[in-house]
Design an enzyme around this catalytic site. Structure first.
Site, PDB file in Angstrom:
ATOM      1  N   LYS A 198       0.800  -1.229   0.000  1.00 37.24           N
ATOM      2  CA  LYS A 198       0.000   0.000   0.000  1.00 37.24           C
ATOM      3  C   LYS A 198       0.835   1.281   0.000  1.00 37.24           C
ATOM      4  O   LYS A 198       0.468   2.266  -0.642  1.00 37.24           O
ATOM      5  CB  LYS A 198      -0.960  -0.011   1.187  1.00 37.24           C
ATOM      6  CG  LYS A 198      -1.999  -1.103   1.102  1.00 37.24           C
ATOM      7  CD  LYS A 198      -2.897  -1.141   2.315  1.00 37.24           C
ATOM      8  CE  LYS A 198      -3.884  -2.285   2.213  1.00 37.24           C
ATOM      9  NZ  LYS A 198      -4.772  -2.371   3.387  1.00 37.24           N
TER      10      LYS A 198
ATOM     11  N   GLY B 254      -0.531  -0.784  15.089  1.00 39.31           N
ATOM     12  CA  GLY B 254       0.026  -0.793  13.745  1.00 39.31           C
ATOM     13  C   GLY B 254       0.137   0.607  13.177  1.00 39.31           C
ATOM     14  O   GLY B 254      -0.596   1.514  13.586  1.00 39.31           O
TER      15      GLY B 254
ATOM     16  N   GLY C 133       0.093   0.904   6.006  1.00 41.01           N
ATOM     17  CA  GLY C 133      -0.848   1.522   5.077  1.00 41.01           C
ATOM     18  C   GLY C 133      -2.286   1.461   5.534  1.00 41.01           C
ATOM     19  O   GLY C 133      -3.025   2.443   5.437  1.00 41.01           O
ATOM     20  N   ALA C 134      -2.721   0.302   6.050  1.00 40.20           N
ATOM     21  CA  ALA C 134      -4.100   0.187   6.524  1.00 40.20           C
ATOM     22  C   ALA C 134      -4.342   1.104   7.714  1.00 40.20           C
ATOM     23  O   ALA C 134      -5.383   1.760   7.807  1.00 40.20           O
ATOM     24  CB  ALA C 134      -4.403  -1.263   6.902  1.00 40.20           C
TER      25      ALA C 134
ATOM     26  N   ARG D 122       5.351  -1.445  16.916  1.00 39.58           N
ATOM     27  CA  ARG D 122       6.644  -1.938  17.398  1.00 39.58           C
ATOM     28  C   ARG D 122       7.724  -0.879  17.218  1.00 39.58           C
ATOM     29  O   ARG D 122       8.583  -0.704  18.071  1.00 39.58           O
ATOM     30  CB  ARG D 122       7.031  -3.221  16.646  1.00 39.58           C
ATOM     31  CG  ARG D 122       6.246  -4.449  17.092  1.00 39.58           C
ATOM     32  CD  ARG D 122       6.641  -5.663  16.297  1.00 39.58           C
ATOM     33  NE  ARG D 122       6.332  -5.510  14.878  1.00 39.58           N
ATOM     34  CZ  ARG D 122       6.627  -6.415  13.949  1.00 39.58           C
ATOM     35  NH1 ARG D 122       7.249  -7.532  14.277  1.00 39.58           N
ATOM     36  NH2 ARG D 122       6.309  -6.205  12.687  1.00 39.58           N
TER      37      ARG D 122
ATOM     38  N   ARG E 138       7.927   5.014  13.655  1.00 40.19           N
ATOM     39  CA  ARG E 138       6.960   4.857  12.557  1.00 40.19           C
ATOM     40  C   ARG E 138       5.586   5.329  13.003  1.00 40.19           C
ATOM     41  O   ARG E 138       4.870   5.994  12.250  1.00 40.19           O
ATOM     42  CB  ARG E 138       6.927   3.388  12.128  1.00 40.19           C
ATOM     43  CG  ARG E 138       6.088   3.108  10.884  1.00 40.19           C
ATOM     44  CD  ARG E 138       6.292   1.656  10.473  1.00 40.19           C
ATOM     45  NE  ARG E 138       5.392   1.260   9.415  1.00 40.19           N
ATOM     46  CZ  ARG E 138       5.602   1.439   8.114  1.00 40.19           C
ATOM     47  NH1 ARG E 138       6.713   2.028   7.718  1.00 40.19           N
ATOM     48  NH2 ARG E 138       4.737   1.026   7.216  1.00 40.19           N
TER      49      ARG E 138
END
Length: 280
Positions: free
Chosen positions: A90, A151, A154-155, A176, A180
């Site tokens: 993605k 998370g 992309g999602a 994690r 990010r």
């Protein structure tokens, strides 16, 4: 002669004339790695059959290392007007698009790409819009909710943006790699100031809605994406993984009395929008 398109649930979803698949037919598909878990071909071929479109929707199993070369080949494929994509493509595909839709610009992620009249790729993402629509279809409204997201891929980007847009009060993002997660938060707070924060353990326990946006759960031996000991029966626990329909994470959440929301609802919430975007 005709055939019945059947889902893996054994439900007939439409009739399609064999004459629709010939040299004039259009080809669409979904790019993924792994590919066995995807449910998009069943859903899109149902829409194709219902609309009487002269087209077929197929899976494309492509490793991340080969994505650039594969997309270059698709651009030369004259009767391929577009495609969808999922893990792990993605974000990488966004960089290969020539133009982006409004939600793709906000999130930095795409899950559908169409070919313009000039041959350029135009990317957009409907994951988040589909996730919210899927929740609402199950009479779950994220507006005003305190939400914990696991998370930052992309999602996650698309889902966080759609949740913020629909009025979620606070969205905690954990990953994690904290850097990010921080990058996602900074990006989304530009469009939705102050709505997103870096998630910590206390946020998980306090959340009204807990969402796993990682791919953990696709494989039999995957670890659980979230510490289920922190969950309580008052919470809604949601997945984006579609196969298995009830992941080990959802199974554990249900055992703790949580209301669980399966990943398939994200797909059913967006397939019509994707079909319209692709011109099916």
């Amino acid at each position: 002669m005709s055939f019945v398109v059947v889902t893996n649930l054994g439900v007939a979803v439409g009739m399609m004339s064999m004459s629709l698949i010939d040299g004039r037919s259009k080809v669409y598909g979904i790019i993924a790695d792994p590919i066995a878990q995807v449910r998009t071909p069943q859903a899109m071929n149902k829409i194709i059959a219902e609309r009487g479109s002269q087209a077929v929707f197929v899976p494309f199993h492509v490793h991340a290392d080969n994505l650039g070369a594969f997309l270059a080949g698709l651009k030369a494929w004259q009767n391929l007007p577009g495609f969808t994509l999922t893990v792990p493509h993605k974000e990488a595909t966004l960089a290969l698009c020539d133009r982006l839709g409004p939600m793709a610009k906000i999130t930095g992620s795409v899950n559908v790409v169409r070919k313009g009249a000039d041959g350029a790729w135009e990317g957009e993402t409907y994951d988040g819009l589909g996730f919210v629509a899927g929740m609402k279809s199950q009479r779950l409204d994220p507006a005003g909710a305190n939400i914990y997201i696991q998370g930052a891929g992309g999602a996650a980007k698309s889902i966080v943006a759609a949740l913020a847009d629909t009025g979620a009060a606070r969205i905690s993002v954990a990953n994690r790699s904290q850097s990010r997660a921080a990058t996602l938060i900074d990006r989304l707070n530009v469009a939705y100031p102050g709505r997103c924060v870096l998630g910590v353990a206390a946020d998980l326990a306090a959340a009204d809605i807990v969402v796993n946006t990682t791919s953990l759960g696709l494989h039999e031996n995957d670890p659980l994406p979230i510490d289920v000991s922190a969950l309580s029966s008052r919470q809604i626990v949601a997945e984006v993984v579609m196969q298995p329909e009830t992941t080990p994470f959802l199974h554990e959440a249900r055992a703790r009395g949580c209301h669980v929301h399966q990943g398939i609802h994200m797909l059913t919430g967006q397939v019509i929008q994707i079909a319209n975007f692709l011109g099916i």
